[in-house]
Design a protein around this motif. Structure first.
Motif, PDB file in Angstrom:
ATOM      1  N   UNK A 100       2.069   2.983  -5.543  1.00 24.34           N
ATOM      2  CA  UNK A 100       1.214   1.952  -4.928  1.00 24.34           C
ATOM      3  C   UNK A 100       1.986   1.034  -3.993  1.00 24.34           C
ATOM      4  N   UNK A 101       3.251   0.731  -4.340  1.00 26.76           N
ATOM      5  CA  UNK A 101       3.986  -0.272  -3.566  1.00 26.76           C
ATOM      6  C   UNK A 101       4.836   0.328  -2.435  1.00 26.76           C
ATOM      7  N   UNK A 102       5.107   1.639  -2.476  1.00 23.03           N
ATOM      8  CA  UNK A 102       5.961   2.250  -1.456  1.00 23.03           C
ATOM      9  C   UNK A 102       5.443   2.044  -0.029  1.00 23.03           C
ATOM     10  N   UNK A 103       4.134   2.267   0.226  1.00 24.72           N
ATOM     11  CA  UNK A 103       3.669   2.108   1.604  1.00 24.72           C
ATOM     12  C   UNK A 103       3.802   0.680   2.145  1.00 24.72           C
ATOM     13  N   UNK A 104       4.037  -0.290   1.281  1.00 24.57           N
ATOM     14  CA  UNK A 104       4.363  -1.651   1.721  1.00 24.57           C
ATOM     15  C   UNK A 104       5.877  -1.838   1.768  1.00 24.57           C
ATOM     16  N   UNK A 105       6.554  -1.316   0.757  1.00 29.99           N
ATOM     17  CA  UNK A 105       8.006  -1.499   0.635  1.00 29.99           C
ATOM     18  C   UNK A 105       8.804  -0.909   1.786  1.00 29.99           C
ATOM     19  N   UNK A 106       8.319   0.204   2.355  1.00 30.61           N
ATOM     20  CA  UNK A 106       9.037   0.834   3.475  1.00 30.61           C
ATOM     21  C   UNK A 106       9.265  -0.138   4.634  1.00 30.61           C
TER      22      UNK A 106
END
Length: 404
Positions: A100-106
């Motif tokens: 869930x957080x990867x597409x923001x974390x990148x």
């Protein structure tokens, strides 16, 4: 070395990271877990630092329709994006990002230069081996599975559009769409370790390099923790009972589900434990007990079977205990895991949530408890899970990244 794990969603989307974080902490890393406020006690009990992500997951429990799910997901992600930039500080040496957080974390890694690693609880990379996890559909053949897998990622990226635009603006980065960023990560073979068992999902042979399946990360619980006295008494007072619970699903449906559960148990001639969960299941009687949250690792090995919603964490916990299951999937990735359990013989065919009746549940319970094949398959899977060391394997990857 300071590591920040970022995870968001329901309890099952967050709890496994307490076990992973505790393993990293034992290895000498300084570990913080950023998630929503509901799970602060869970994080601190595992000896990890808590950082708050601003979003409320509780509203999602009653959502079952696909359109409605997309809408609530987009609102949830936009809230999440607002505070995401605040949780990463200059001292963070490595960012561990959930599905869930990867597409923001990148975007944070681009802005700060902090290295990152994917720590996923679902297999999201397209493959010919199975259709995308979120569609819950049957296999359509290798080509179509891959095509629908790519389409599912495009749909997921749309949920992130507004949050990503706002986050990049705030980080003073030039505009870039979620799907453009995803392609960039894939081309760079961005590493992802998956915290589930190859007993349920063997690693697809057509996956790109950098994608590994390491085994489950088990939620942390204190070595001294024990089951409540009332539950302990109930367990010892008769034959092994069946647990029925829907986790964070089906809020507002408690009365109907409790009635179905009790009727099914009595019809199948079984003792039962109802786990309240978001649905607020409740019932009284000599043969039925209602409980709150207790560690799966302590309770499940003492059951005859588990009736659950097919969440990744509950599915794995039942397997680890060698206990067969009856699954009642509601939404998202639950039909996928329910189907996997049935495919290896450790569960009956899933009963879709909307089709649940006392009669169907009683019939499945009768089969899963009385027919030895289900218990044997669950025990075999439990044996396989014992050979995996998910947290230890993830630690090795982290060590390669931080010391390599």
């Amino acid at each position: 070395m300071r590591i920040l794990i970022a995870a968001a969603g329901s309890r099952g989307d967050v709890a496994p990271y307490t076990g992973l974080g505790a393993e990293l902490r034992r290895a000498g890393y300084d570990v913080a877990l950023a998630t929503t406020d509901t799970f602060a006690p869970l994080v601190r009990d595992a000896g990890l630092k808590f950082r708050s992500l601003p979003a409320d997951t509780r509203a999602r429990g009653g959502v079952t329709g696909k359109r409605e799910l997309m809408r609530t997901a987009a609102a949830f992600i936009t809230d999440l994006g607002q505070g995401f930039a605040d949780v990463v500080d200059d001292g963070t040496d490595l960012l561990l990002l959930s599905t869930t957080t990867a597409p923001l974390g990148w975007h944070l890694t681009e802005a700060t230069g902090t290295p990152s690693l994917g720590v996923y609880l679902q297999p999201t990379a397209p493959t010919g081996d199975f259709p995308p996890v979120v569609t819950g559909s049957r296999s359509l053949g290798r080509l179509a599975n891959r095509a629908t897998g790519r389409f599912a990622l495009r749909m997921a990226d749309r949920v992130y559009e507004q949050a990503v635009a706002q986050l990049r603006h705030r980080l003073q980065l030039p505009p870039a769409s979620p799907s453009a960023m995803r392609r960039r990560q894939e081309q760079a073979n961005w590493p992802i370790v998956h915290g589930f068992s190859t007993a349920l999902v063997p690693r697809p042979s057509d996956w790109r390099p950098g994608l590994e399946i390491v085994g489950n990360w088990w939620p942390h619980h204190a070595a001294t923790e024990q089951l409540p006295t009332e539950l302990e008494d109930f367990l010892t007072a008769g034959p092994r009972p069946v647990l029925i619970g829907f986790g964070s699903m089906a809020s507002g449906d408690g009365e109907r589900l409790s009635e179905i559960a009790v009727r099914a148990l009595r019809r199948a001639g079984l003792r039962g434990i109802l786990q309240a969960g978001s649905a607020q299941l409740a019932a009284d009687g000599d043969d039925v007990l209602t409980i709150g949250d207790v560690p799966h690792a302590l309770l499940f090995p003492r059951l005859a079977a588990v009736v659950h919603h097919g969440g990744a964490g509950t599915s794995a916990a039942a397997l680890r205990a060698g206990v067969p299951a009856v699954t009642v999937p509601v939404t998202a990735d639950q039909p996928f895991w329910a189907g996997r359990l049935a495919a290896i013989g450790a569960a009956t065919d899933p009963i879709p949530f909307r089709s649940l009746t006392a009669e169907r549940l009683a019939d499945s319970l009768h089969r899963v408890v009385k027919q030895q094949a289900y218990s044997r398959a669950a025990a075999e899977a439990a044996h396989h899970l014992m050979t995996e060391d998910g947290a230890g394997q993830a630690l090795k990857v982290v060590q390669q990244l931080t010391e390599g």
